[in-house]
Design an enzyme around this catalytic site. Sequence first.
Site, PDB file in Angstrom:
ATOM      1  N   LYS A   1      44.642  45.709 101.106  1.00  0.00           N
ATOM      2  CA  LYS A   1      45.786  44.921 100.613  1.00  0.00           C
ATOM      3  C   LYS A   1      45.315  43.848  99.629  1.00  0.00           C
ATOM      4  O   LYS A   1      45.692  43.871  98.471  1.00  0.00           O
ATOM      5  CB  LYS A   1      46.550  44.313 101.780  1.00  0.00           C
ATOM      6  CG  LYS A   1      47.146  45.413 102.694  1.00  0.00           C
ATOM      7  CD  LYS A   1      47.341  44.919 104.074  1.00  0.00           C
ATOM      8  CE  LYS A   1      47.444  45.971 105.131  1.00  0.00           C
ATOM      9  NZ  LYS A   1      48.312  47.102 104.884  1.00  0.00           N
TER      10      LYS A   1
ATOM     11  N   TRP B   1      51.022  45.640 114.995  1.00  0.00           N
ATOM     12  CA  TRP B   1      49.557  45.619 114.893  1.00  0.00           C
ATOM     13  C   TRP B   1      48.944  44.844 116.050  1.00  0.00           C
ATOM     14  O   TRP B   1      47.926  45.256 116.611  1.00  0.00           O
ATOM     15  CB  TRP B   1      49.105  45.076 113.536  1.00  0.00           C
ATOM     16  CG  TRP B   1      49.611  45.946 112.431  1.00  0.00           C
ATOM     17  CD1 TRP B   1      50.537  45.621 111.477  1.00  0.00           C
ATOM     18  CD2 TRP B   1      49.277  47.321 112.192  1.00  0.00           C
ATOM     19  NE1 TRP B   1      50.781  46.699 110.665  1.00  0.00           N
ATOM     20  CE2 TRP B   1      50.031  47.750 111.077  1.00  0.00           C
ATOM     21  CE3 TRP B   1      48.419  48.243 112.811  1.00  0.00           C
ATOM     22  CZ2 TRP B   1      49.955  49.059 110.566  1.00  0.00           C
ATOM     23  CZ3 TRP B   1      48.338  49.539 112.303  1.00  0.00           C
ATOM     24  CH2 TRP B   1      49.092  49.925 111.202  1.00  0.00           C
TER      25      TRP B   1
ATOM     26  N   ASP C   1      43.061  39.036 113.105  1.00  0.00           N
ATOM     27  CA  ASP C   1      43.269  40.161 112.202  1.00  0.00           C
ATOM     28  C   ASP C   1      43.958  39.584 110.968  1.00  0.00           C
ATOM     29  O   ASP C   1      45.093  39.126 111.040  1.00  0.00           O
ATOM     30  CB  ASP C   1      44.165  41.200 112.891  1.00  0.00           C
ATOM     31  CG  ASP C   1      44.562  42.351 111.967  1.00  0.00           C
ATOM     32  OD1 ASP C   1      44.150  42.354 110.794  1.00  0.00           O
ATOM     33  OD2 ASP C   1      45.285  43.260 112.443  1.00  0.00           O
TER      34      ASP C   1
HETATM   35  N1  PMP Z   1      46.381  45.087 110.987  1.00  0.00           N
HETATM   36  C1  PMP Z   1      47.338  44.819 110.088  1.00  0.00           C
HETATM   37  C2  PMP Z   1      47.938  43.453 110.049  1.00  0.00           C
HETATM   38  C3  PMP Z   1      47.752  45.817 109.202  1.00  0.00           C
HETATM   39  O1  PMP Z   1      48.702  45.564 108.301  1.00  0.00           O
HETATM   40  C4  PMP Z   1      47.153  47.100 109.275  1.00  0.00           C
HETATM   41  C5  PMP Z   1      47.510  48.224 108.336  1.00  0.00           C
HETATM   42  N2  PMP Z   1      48.586  48.099 107.571  1.00  0.00           N
HETATM   43  C6  PMP Z   1      46.187  47.320 110.255  1.00  0.00           C
HETATM   44  C7  PMP Z   1      45.812  46.290 111.076  1.00  0.00           C
HETATM   45  C8  PMP Z   1      45.537  48.664 110.406  1.00  0.00           C
HETATM   46  O2  PMP Z   1      44.605  48.796 109.401  1.00  0.00           O
HETATM   47  P1  PMP Z   1      43.799  50.144 109.141  1.00  0.00           P
HETATM   48  O3  PMP Z   1      44.779  51.129 108.623  1.00  0.00           O
HETATM   49  O4  PMP Z   1      42.776  49.707 108.132  1.00  0.00           O
HETATM   50  O5  PMP Z   1      43.183  50.559 110.426  1.00  0.00           O
END
Ligand code: PMP
Length: 361
Positions: free
Chosen positions: A197, A103, A173
């Site tokens: 989550k 991520w 994030d």
């Molecule tokens: N950042 C983290 C730490 C994640 O775990 C995730 C998705 N699992 C995301 C960003 C991406 O999120 P989204 O699918 O809402 O774009």
Amino acid sequence: MANRAYNFNPGPSALPLDVLKIVREELLDYSGTGMSVMEISHRSSEYDELNNKAMILAREVMGLDDSYRVIFLGGGASTQFAMIPLNFLHEGKVGAYVDTGAWSSKAIKEADIIGKAHVAGSSKDAEYKFIPKQKDLDIPGNAAYLHITTNNTIKGTQFHYVPETGGIPLIADMSSDICSRQLDYSKFDLFYAGAQKNLGPSGVTLIAIRESLLKQLKDDLPTMLDYRTHTEKNSLYNTPPCFAVYIVKLVLEWIKKQGGLAGIEKVNMEKKDTVYAVIDRYPDYFRGTTEKDSRSWMNVTLRLPSEDLEKKFIAEATAAGLVGLKGHRSVGGIRVSLYNAVTLDGARRVAEFMQSFKKAN
Ligand code: PMP
């Protein structure tokens, strides 16, 4: 409820049963409107009230004073990867990032498309099995911000300190650990989390931003990608994900009922201790994939002695009503996601299952 699964999905993931019951109760007639939240106007007084309530609750639960604005946007956390550099990367500035996994890497990629990213710390060479320490961070003087991923959903690591930046805005994030523990949120100048989550269903991203930062953002941005559009219009510039925001509000109320973040932290600590205890008891069999001081409370990642055993483990766990234990497709193995709505009983069931699986295999 007899037919509810023990849900360890990594996201979208379990929601508190009490919240789902309220949703069911209010589904056909929200607040005397004779309509569901999905069917009312986002310009109605009912929606306005719940939208404001959700923002106030978010600030209250996280101990943010009114120098922060909270907004709810669509596009997932992934859209924030681009919005941050778009809004912050003035000419001559770089976006500094701690690279702790997939991520973070995606966030870095977007910054490099829009401007320039600088990797201020990384554990990539060690397969991301730890969180870089403060002393190893290299934050350049022309950094517009330092960006971290507080919890790494795939690799199962988590920051257990808040980086000192020497006055450079700190951005995080927090998609997979927001509201999971007590934290001084006021150390962050902007943070964001996809709701799916710890906060609600997918479809909405919570963003908290220090108001003073809004004055320093770049000009001439596409309207929808400019944070000011959404703070000025109270997340009502365009049609928001109303139903998702409604559930976020209910989840925040539920968090308050659990004793706020102190109460949530206590249970989350016990949950992760329960599962890590089994890993620590049988380290040759349940092979934790992260260094101990970087372990995530939210996503416990491990390997078994063989891939065949991992397949068997997941299949038998599913048959026993423990679902969502498969590791991310990019890394394999087992992942036990212990988000807020997973109960202590759920964590104990996984721990018991692990021990009986080991005995039998
Ligand atoms: N950042 C983290 C730490 C994640 O775990 C995730 C998705 N699992 C995301 C960003 C991406 O999120 P989204 O699918 O809402 O774009």
